[in-house]
Enzyme design. Structure first.
Site, mmCIF file in Angstrom:
data_model
loop_
_atom_site.group_PDB
_atom_site.id
_atom_site.type_symbol
_atom_site.label_atom_id
_atom_site.label_comp_id
_atom_site.label_asym_id
_atom_site.label_seq_id
_atom_site.Cartn_x
_atom_site.Cartn_y
_atom_site.Cartn_z
ATOM 1 C CE LYS A 140 43.302 24.049 42.195
ATOM 2 N NZ LYS A 140 41.995 23.170 42.438
ATOM 3 C CB ILE A 141 46.594 31.067 38.885
ATOM 4 C CG1 ILE A 141 47.375 31.651 40.140
ATOM 5 C CG2 ILE A 141 46.279 31.982 37.636
ATOM 6 C CD1 ILE A 141 48.536 32.399 39.713
#
Length: 369
Positions: A140-141
């Site tokens: 997750k970014i």
């Protein structure tokens, strides 16, 4: 007996659980969700892990071992969280295989403190990908301005990505462009794009929380009539943008190479206002080819009483645009709302990370005595 979760899945919505813990893994409750409630993926964040690790019994043995090894707090967090994500990924591997890599995904987030640092985000995405070592994981970014190039470079390195903290339509379009660029680079770098996956996590309920607060401050009948409408309108307009982007010639070239689209994911779908039906952000965002990641309470509410009536997204775009236009007329700036929410989102995850660090520090100290 009506199986509303099956109805939702049959309508094309992938049901993911917004939660993960060691207890869920060892007790079999997560496996039960997969088999009985059509759950096909998991999302995590620092808040979820802080809550999970506060259950001292579930992690006691591992914490004692880590304390004996003399690891730092951040090292312990990395070991504990990647172990949970790896085990969950193994549990979801049959779903991943059965859906040709579309579902069966488990997400783990880069540290929130890196949200404004492109290079460190890329470096940690690579570390997390290698440490977990499972192809059905998403890193997750956050969709900050600094996160956009990190999305591209992570995909270019063959890393599947869950883009999180998306609030604005403009930022969503930038995220989709970063995804396409990342796939193009991945192809150039010799990666198998059939294995690369991505979702764009568009946050829902928080939009209403912020907008409704401003509507209450205005207090007119006109303002009150708009309560509870902004979040759904915003999400539907994001899906309209998705349809346009993923019918372009640029996408068709990537699709021909075997790439899968970056699906919209509805995040933050538990209602914050008790006046709203608990399944509102599920029922009003049903369409084929999306993910809805829900806390357990929302999954239960859907199972017990959701009205799943088919597609509730397509065909409403003009009315959705009108909602945003009416808010602007009342002096509620869309651009300001989404910027406030992004800043708050990063800040909240920072606070959760600090809470996670405090929880693990205390556990390590207690185990070392």
């Amino acid at each position: 007996m009506t199986d509303r979760l099956k109805d939702l899945a049959d309508a094309g919505v992938s049901i993911w659980l917004d939660d993960l813990s060691r207890q869920r893994l060892t007790s079999g409750s997560l496996a039960t969700l997969i088999h009985d409630q059509h759950v096909s993926g998991v999302t995590t964040n620092p808040t979820i892990f802080a809550k999970a690790i506060s259950d001292k019994n579930a992690y006691a043995e591992q914490v004692e071992r880590l304390a004996a090894e003399g690891v730092s707090t951040d090292q312990a967090i990395r070991v504990i969280t990647t172990d949970d994500v790896r085990d969950a990924a193994d549990l979801f591997k049959p779903v991943y295989d059965d859906t040709d890599g579309v579902d069966g995904r488990v997400s783990i987030e880069v540290e929130p403190g890196l949200a404004r640092d492109t290079e460190k985000t890329i470096a940690q995405a690579k570390e997390l990908w290698e440490t977990v070592g499972r192809e059905n994981v998403f890193v997750k970014i956050p969709a900050t301005k600094e996160g956009i190039p990190a999305i591209t470079e992570s995909l270019a390195a063959g890393i599947s990505v869950n883009v999180t903290l998306i609030f604005s339509l403009e930022r969503y379009k930038a995220v989709a462009d970063a995804f396409l660029t990342g796939l193009e680079k991945a192809l150039d770098n010799g990666h198998d794009v059939t294995k690369l996956g991505s979702v764009a996590s568009f946050f829902v309920s928080r939009v209403d929380t912020e907008v409704d607060k401003r509507l209450d401050a205005i207090g007119t009948d006109e303002a009150k009539a708009l309560k509870g409408k902004a979040a759904i309108a915003n999400a539907r307009l994001a899906f309209e943008a998705y349809e346009e982007i993923f019918s372009s010639d640029r996408w068709r070239e990537l699709e021909t190479a075997g790439a899968k689209p970056q699906r919209p994911l509805w995040a933050s779908t538990g209602v914050k206002d008790p006046a709203y039906k608990p399944t509102m952000y599920v029922e009003e965002l049903v369409t084929r080819g999306v993910v809805n990641t829900m806390p357990q309470a929302t999954i239960d509410a859907v199972a017990e009483g959701a009205d799943i009536t088919g597609d509730t997204v397509r065909g409403n775009y003009d009315a959705d645009r009108q909602v945003i236009a009416e808010l602007e007329k009342l002096g509620i700036s869309y651009d300001d709302v989404v910027q406030v929410l992004e800043d708050e989102g990063v800040s909240k995850f920072d606070a959760s990370w600090s809470e996670l660090q405090d929880t693990v520090t205390a556990a390590l100290k207690a185990a070392a005595k």
